[in-house]
Enzyme design. Structure first.
Site, PDB file in Angstrom:
ATOM      1  N   LYS A  52       0.855  -1.199   0.000  1.00 10.17           N
ATOM      2  CA  LYS A  52       0.000   0.000   0.000  1.00 10.17           C
ATOM      3  C   LYS A  52       0.885   1.240   0.000  1.00 10.17           C
ATOM      4  O   LYS A  52       1.897   1.300   0.710  1.00 10.17           O
ATOM      5  CB  LYS A  52      -0.896  -0.039   1.239  1.00 10.17           C
ATOM      6  N   SER A 127      -9.665   2.105   2.959  1.00 10.03           N
ATOM      7  CA  SER A 127      -8.793   2.824   2.049  1.00 10.03           C
ATOM      8  C   SER A 127      -7.871   1.925   1.231  1.00 10.03           C
ATOM      9  O   SER A 127      -7.369   2.321   0.194  1.00 10.03           O
ATOM     10  CB  SER A 127      -7.947   3.829   2.825  1.00 10.03           C
ATOM     11  N   SER A 151      -9.611  -0.317   7.179  1.00 11.91           N
ATOM     12  CA  SER A 151      -9.076  -0.268   5.812  1.00 11.91           C
ATOM     13  C   SER A 151      -8.374  -1.515   5.298  1.00 11.91           C
ATOM     14  O   SER A 151      -8.043  -1.581   4.111  1.00 11.91           O
ATOM     15  CB  SER A 151      -8.139   0.921   5.658  1.00 11.91           C
TER      16      SER A 151
HETATM   17  N1  GLN Z   1     -12.800   4.317   6.443  1.00 15.39           N
HETATM   18  C1  GLN Z   1     -12.205   4.820   7.638  1.00 15.39           C
HETATM   19  C2  GLN Z   1     -11.844   6.269   7.455  1.00 15.39           C
HETATM   20  O1  GLN Z   1     -12.154   6.804   6.454  1.00 15.39           O
HETATM   21  C3  GLN Z   1     -11.017   3.993   8.017  1.00 15.39           C
HETATM   22  C4  GLN Z   1      -9.818   4.250   7.196  1.00 15.39           C
HETATM   23  C5  GLN Z   1      -8.638   3.393   7.550  1.00 15.39           C
HETATM   24  O2  GLN Z   1      -8.759   2.373   8.232  1.00 15.39           O
HETATM   25  N2  GLN Z   1      -7.472   3.843   7.130  1.00 15.39           N
HETATM   26  O3  GLN Z   1     -11.255   6.885   8.294  1.00 15.39           O
END
Ligand code: GLN
Length: 455
Positions: A52, A127, A151
């Site tokens: 990532k 994400s 994410s």
């Molecule tokens: N979807 C969540 C956010 O937007 C979690 C994102 C993540 O785990 N990096 O903050």
């Protein structure tokens, strides 16, 4: 073969922001030479991996999918990158994501959208949508994700892959581009629990360069995944959360159906289902959306146009403050700006006690709910997400609708324990995930349950 697969399908899937063909082949050649010389390498030597783009990789572009870091080439490796390299795993490239890991669909990447390999009209989750899509489309056997609120697990659920958020502190954050430092956790993305466990053991363990690292042995996740594969869960108590159960009428019926079938399967394998009460879980989402943006607003202050990447307005006509302001205006996308504004507000004088302070108190209550539950059960299960992969554009208009994707995954981040998502069936032809949550440093139990469900 994986590079060929990328060349063949990534034009459509768009999982990678950057492919490092030369670097991957060079590592593969090193492995060949070492094997020919009779050297004993680790279990994943020669197994390619996608990383990532929020993880720093020396000499390889690292942008966190943000314009503000476009063109930045890190001069150092994250600890997990070092460990991947030491394990002689060829790095295929860097994967697409929501900008600075803020989002649940990868639609907030500043560069392009990644599609779900199951249905190109749908999102791959976020994400870490790029990592999940790369594994789902067989462009990589393994990938690295990061999980702040879901994410790793949510993209895993909606792409039919396995994803694990390890215990906070058991994996080093050194060299992760920080979003919310008290929540960020790197972890494996894979096709199944055993593959994930093998990668988990490669990247985990104490790191003196991370002040929140836990100095304790890595839980035996590989052994646990192998035990789980025998399909015997007798003697194990699995908790279902009362406050989640009473809210499943608001989740998609197909998701709940697949989850219930998974629970039945776990019972057939010998597990006992016990209802536990976690009343504070109801407040997890609002708590997260105060803590995460607050920490983000502080972490993202470093992107000032001076130290990294983009600089706007540097024409001799603007003051230093104007350069910073113009750079941040041009370099950050709308969701990142929203988080910075939310976080700055929640931390500002006069509001900090009412918002950030209150959220910290509720976080403690959520932690206590988990601790109490783990006095009664070995692990807790739930659906990973309330809905299957949605169509592009369906939730970008209303931030709250996007935030709901992590309704079931966020409590674990606030607590700090491990959580994995394992495919459990289909709804409308799209994958559904079941989440297994464990006690702090009890990662092995989550792998055991997941592997049993796969068996
Ligand atoms: N979807 C969540 C956010 O937007 C979690 C994102 C993540 O785990 N990096 O903050």
């Amino acid at each position: 073969a994986f590079l060929d697969r990328i060349a063949a399908v990534d034009g459509t899937v768009k999982a990678f922001l950057h492919v490092d063909r030369e670097g991957a082949l060079a590592t593969a050649a090193e492995v060949d030479a070492a094997v020919a010389a009779g050297q004993d390498l680790g279990p994943l030597a020669g197994v390619p991996i996608a990383v990532k783009d929020v993880v720093v990789t020396k000499g390889l572009p690292t942008t966190a999918a943000s314009k503000i870091l476009e063109g930045w080439i890190p001069p150092y490796d994250a600890t997990i990158t070092e460990r991947i390299k030491a394990a002689k795993m060829p790095i295929l490239g860097k994967t697409n994501m929501d900008e600075f890991a803020m989002g649940s669909s990868t639609e907030y990447s500043a560069f392009f959208k990644t599609v779900n390999p199951w249905d190109t009209g749908r999102i791959p989750g976020g994400s870490g949508g790029g990592s999940a899509a790369a594994v789902a489309a067989k462009m990589a056997p393994l990938a690295i994700g990061t999980d702040t609120g879901g994410s790793i697990r949510q993209p895993g659920a909606v792409t039919g892959t396995f994803g694990a958020k390890p215990t906070y502190g058991s994996n080093s954050r050194y060299g992760l581009i920080a979003f919310s430092s008290s929540l960020d956790t790197p972890g494996p993305v894979s096709r199944n629990a055993l593959d994930g466990a093998l990668l988990h053991e490669v990247i985990s363990g104490y790191d003196p360069r991370d002040s929140t690292a836990i100095d304790a042995p890595v839980p035996p996740v590989v052994e646990a995944a192998k035990t789980g594969a025998n399909g015997d869960l007798s003697g194990l108590k699995l908790g279902v959360v009362k406050e989640f159960e009473s809210s499943y009428d608001k989740a998609e019926p197909g998701v709940v159906e697949a989850y219930r079938a998974g629970v039945e399967q776990l019972v057939k394998l010998g597990a006992e289902i016990v209802e536990v009460s976690c009343p504070s879980f109801t407040y997890a989402l609002p708590t997260y959306y105060l803590i995460a943006p607050s920490e983000a607003s502080s972490n993202l202050a470093r992107y000032d146009g001076v130290r990294y990447g983009l600089r706007a307005g540097d024409d001799g006509q603007h003051s230093l403050e104007e350069v910073m302001s113009l750079t941040r205006e041009a370099g950050f996308g709308p969701e990142v700006k929203r988080r910075i504004i939310l976080g700055t507000y929640a931390l500002s004088a006069g509001y900090v006690d009412a918002f950030y302070g209150k959220a910290q108190l509720v976080r403690t209550l959520i932690k206590q709910d988990f601790e109490k539950a783990f006095e009664q059960v070995d692990a807790i299960i739930s659906p990973t997400t309330p809905f299957i992969a949605f169509k592009f554009g369906e939730r970008t208009g209303d931030p709250y609708q996007m935030y709901l994707a992590d309704l079931y995954t966020i409590p674990t981040n606030l607590y700090g324990g491990p959580g994995v998502s394992v495919p459990v069936g289909l709804s409308e032809g799209m994958p559904v995930g079941l989440q297994v949550m464990g006690p702090v440093m009890g990662d092995d139990i989550t792998y055991r349950v997941a592997a049993a469900l796969e068996s």
